[in-house]
Design a protein around this motif. Structure first.
Motif, PDB file in Angstrom:
ATOM      1  N   TYR A  49       1.156 -11.629   0.702  1.00 41.55           N
ATOM      2  CA  TYR A  49       0.259 -10.912   1.608  1.00 41.55           C
ATOM      3  C   TYR A  49       0.487  -9.403   1.484  1.00 41.55           C
ATOM      4  O   TYR A  49      -0.465  -8.624   1.412  1.00 41.55           O
ATOM      5  N   ASN A  50       1.735  -8.975   1.438  1.00 41.48           N
ATOM      6  CA  ASN A  50       2.043  -7.553   1.301  1.00 41.48           C
ATOM      7  C   ASN A  50       1.574  -7.003  -0.047  1.00 41.48           C
ATOM      8  O   ASN A  50       1.103  -5.870  -0.127  1.00 41.48           O
ATOM      9  N   ARG A  51       1.696  -7.809  -1.109  1.00 38.63           N
ATOM     10  CA  ARG A  51       1.183  -7.385  -2.407  1.00 38.63           C
ATOM     11  C   ARG A  51      -0.332  -7.196  -2.361  1.00 38.63           C
ATOM     12  O   ARG A  51      -0.872  -6.224  -2.901  1.00 38.63           O
ATOM     13  N   MET A  52      -1.017  -8.125  -1.711  1.00 37.08           N
ATOM     14  CA  MET A  52      -2.468  -8.015  -1.584  1.00 37.08           C
ATOM     15  C   MET A  52      -2.845  -6.746  -0.815  1.00 37.08           C
ATOM     16  O   MET A  52      -3.731  -5.993  -1.241  1.00 37.08           O
ATOM     17  N   LEU A  53      -2.160  -6.470   0.273  1.00 38.21           N
ATOM     18  CA  LEU A  53      -2.460  -5.269   1.046  1.00 38.21           C
ATOM     19  C   LEU A  53      -2.187  -4.003   0.241  1.00 38.21           C
ATOM     20  O   LEU A  53      -2.946  -3.031   0.320  1.00 38.21           O
ATOM     21  N   ALA A  54      -1.096  -4.006  -0.544  1.00 37.25           N
ATOM     22  CA  ALA A  54      -0.770  -2.840  -1.364  1.00 37.25           C
ATOM     23  C   ALA A  54      -1.870  -2.611  -2.402  1.00 37.25           C
ATOM     24  O   ALA A  54      -2.274  -1.463  -2.649  1.00 37.25           O
ATOM     25  N   GLU A  55      -2.373  -3.675  -3.017  1.00 41.02           N
ATOM     26  CA  GLU A  55      -3.444  -3.530  -3.998  1.00 41.02           C
ATOM     27  C   GLU A  55      -4.730  -3.047  -3.342  1.00 41.02           C
ATOM     28  O   GLU A  55      -5.444  -2.209  -3.905  1.00 41.02           O
ATOM     29  N   LEU A  56      -5.038  -3.560  -2.179  1.00 42.59           N
ATOM     30  CA  LEU A  56      -6.237  -3.108  -1.471  1.00 42.59           C
ATOM     31  C   LEU A  56      -6.108  -1.641  -1.083  1.00 42.59           C
ATOM     32  O   LEU A  56      -7.083  -0.887  -1.108  1.00 42.59           O
ATOM     33  N   ASN A  57      -4.902  -1.234  -0.722  1.00 41.03           N
ATOM     34  CA  ASN A  57      -4.674   0.148  -0.335  1.00 41.03           C
ATOM     35  C   ASN A  57      -4.861   1.086  -1.528  1.00 41.03           C
ATOM     36  O   ASN A  57      -5.325   2.208  -1.379  1.00 41.03           O
ATOM     37  N   ASN A  63      -9.149  -4.206  -5.997  1.00 41.01           N
ATOM     38  CA  ASN A  63      -9.463  -5.446  -5.299  1.00 41.01           C
ATOM     39  C   ASN A  63      -9.706  -6.592  -6.265  1.00 41.01           C
ATOM     40  O   ASN A  63     -10.392  -7.536  -5.947  1.00 41.01           O
ATOM     41  N   TYR A  99      -8.955 -10.595  -5.331  1.00 37.94           N
ATOM     42  CA  TYR A  99      -8.998 -10.860  -3.889  1.00 37.94           C
ATOM     43  C   TYR A  99     -10.430 -10.813  -3.374  1.00 37.94           C
ATOM     44  O   TYR A  99     -10.864 -11.695  -2.657  1.00 37.94           O
TER      45      TYR A  99
END
Length: 87
Positions: A68-76, A80, A83
């Motif tokens: 989840y944290n990796r996904m948020l870091a990539e979105l930041n 994208n 995801y």
């Protein structure tokens, strides 16, 4: 109501207000019991789920949170891929 011929001065509107209040009050009591039961059941289920997820995190090193944290870091970063796919 005039046909009742009550010998004293009686306020029938006040009687209806009092009766409505009593009915409303007795209706709220069972509802409060139902809400209390639902809250207790919700709390028990939440504690059970928390124990399950804590035990799972102990076993797999909290892999779900890391993903989840990796996904948020990539979105930041604006990446994208994987995801959310643009149409």
């Amino acid at each position: 109501y005039l046909s009742l011929e009550i010998p004293w001065d009686h306020d029938f509107l006040q009687d209806q207000k009092v009766g409505g209040g009593i009915a409303w009050g007795f209706g709220q009591f069972p509802l409060a019991i139902v809400f209390a039961k639902l809250a207790i059941d919700w709390l028990r289920e939440d504690r059970s789920e928390s124990k399950f997820y804590d035990a799972k995190a102990d076993v797999d090193g909290d892999a779900d949170m890391e993903e989840y944290n990796r996904m948020l870091a990539e979105l930041n970063k604006g990446g994208n891929q994987g995801y959310f796919r643009q149409q």
